[in-house]
Design a protein around this motif. Structure first.
Motif, mmCIF file in Angstrom:
data_model
loop_
_atom_site.group_PDB
_atom_site.id
_atom_site.type_symbol
_atom_site.label_atom_id
_atom_site.label_comp_id
_atom_site.label_asym_id
_atom_site.label_seq_id
_atom_site.Cartn_x
_atom_site.Cartn_y
_atom_site.Cartn_z
ATOM 1 N N THR A 1 37.458 33.765 49.572
ATOM 2 C CA THR A 1 38.702 34.348 50.043
ATOM 3 C C THR A 1 39.800 33.287 50.098
ATOM 4 O O THR A 1 39.562 32.095 49.881
ATOM 5 C CB THR A 1 38.496 34.968 51.429
ATOM 6 O OG1 THR A 1 38.042 33.947 52.335
ATOM 7 C CG2 THR A 1 37.454 36.074 51.377
ATOM 8 N N ASP B 1 37.505 36.117 42.829
ATOM 9 C CA ASP B 1 37.860 36.964 43.962
ATOM 10 C C ASP B 1 39.243 37.586 43.800
ATOM 11 O O ASP B 1 39.497 38.695 44.261
ATOM 12 C CB ASP B 1 37.817 36.135 45.255
ATOM 13 C CG ASP B 1 38.065 36.973 46.481
ATOM 14 O OD1 ASP B 1 37.208 37.824 46.810
ATOM 15 O OD2 ASP B 1 39.111 36.787 47.135
ATOM 16 N N SER C 1 42.347 39.255 47.975
ATOM 17 C CA SER C 1 41.038 39.610 47.412
ATOM 18 C C SER C 1 41.071 41.019 46.847
ATOM 19 O O SER C 1 41.724 41.918 47.382
ATOM 20 C CB SER C 1 39.950 39.515 48.484
ATOM 21 O OG SER C 1 39.890 38.222 49.024
#
Length: 197
Positions: A86, A134, A195
């Motif tokens: 993240t 991500d 994300s």
């Protein structure tokens, strides 16, 4: 006088029992009458199934990671290039690597600082790959430019060193510097993307 005949009592003759013939019983058939009732059938419109509204699927957003957990994942994911990272995990990890390299470079120096910098290269690259994945960006957008930027000084390094000694800047050095800063800004942009699924 004529003789009077005495009446002799007759013996009762036993009667033979007469077998009675079986009498056939008459079977009485009852006639049942069915009443036919006429029912009126009314055609009702068939109710079509009503589509029920589907509740939207709520995707849980990843929770931000604290700095301690980010540093822990930075080291535990040393060779992990398959997962995701993240934004909070990426920025805390990059900040930790930058501070560590800065301290060893300016306060320790020498061969130890060089060894620490090489140790930090692999987890930093792995963290960047996980951040690209991500963010939903292909990993090759990071690997190919990064590889070219690493190989260019190895190939043209001697000629660039000679040019720098004479205080001249070649065309190759200008192109390399432009590509370096463009790719650096691109990495910062990808690192800021939230994300995705």
């Amino acid at each position: 006088m004529p003789a009077v005949k005495k009446k002799t009592a007759k013996k009762p003759v036993a009667k033979k029992p007469v077998a009675k013939k079986p009498v056939a019983k008459k079977t009485v058939v009852k006639k049942t009458t069915r009443r036919t009732t006429t029912r009126r059938t009314t055609t009702r419109p068939v109710a079509r199934p009503v589509a029920r509204p589907v509740a939207p699927v709520v995707v849980a957003k990843p929770r931000p990671i604290d700095p301690v957990m980010a540093v822990k994942k930075f080291w535990t994911g040393y060779f992990n290039v398959t997962g995701r990272s993240t934004r909070s995990e990426f920025w805390f990890g990059i900040l930790f690597a930058f501070i560590l390299a800065f301290v060893f470079m300016f306060f320790v120096g020498g061969i130890i600082a060089t060894i620490v910098n090489w140790i930090l290269v692999i987890p930093t690259v792995a963290l960047m790959i996980r951040r690209f994945r991500d963010a939903g960006v292909s990993v090759w957008w990071y690997l190919i430019p990064e590889l070219l930027l690493v190989l260019a000084p190895m190939i043209f390094g001697p000629s660039w060193a000679q040019a720098m000694m004479v205080n001249t800047v070649t065309l190759g050095m200008k192109i390399y510097s432009v590509c370096f800063w463009v790719f650096f800004i691109f990495k910062l942009f990808v690192a800021c993307i939230p994300s995705r699924k």
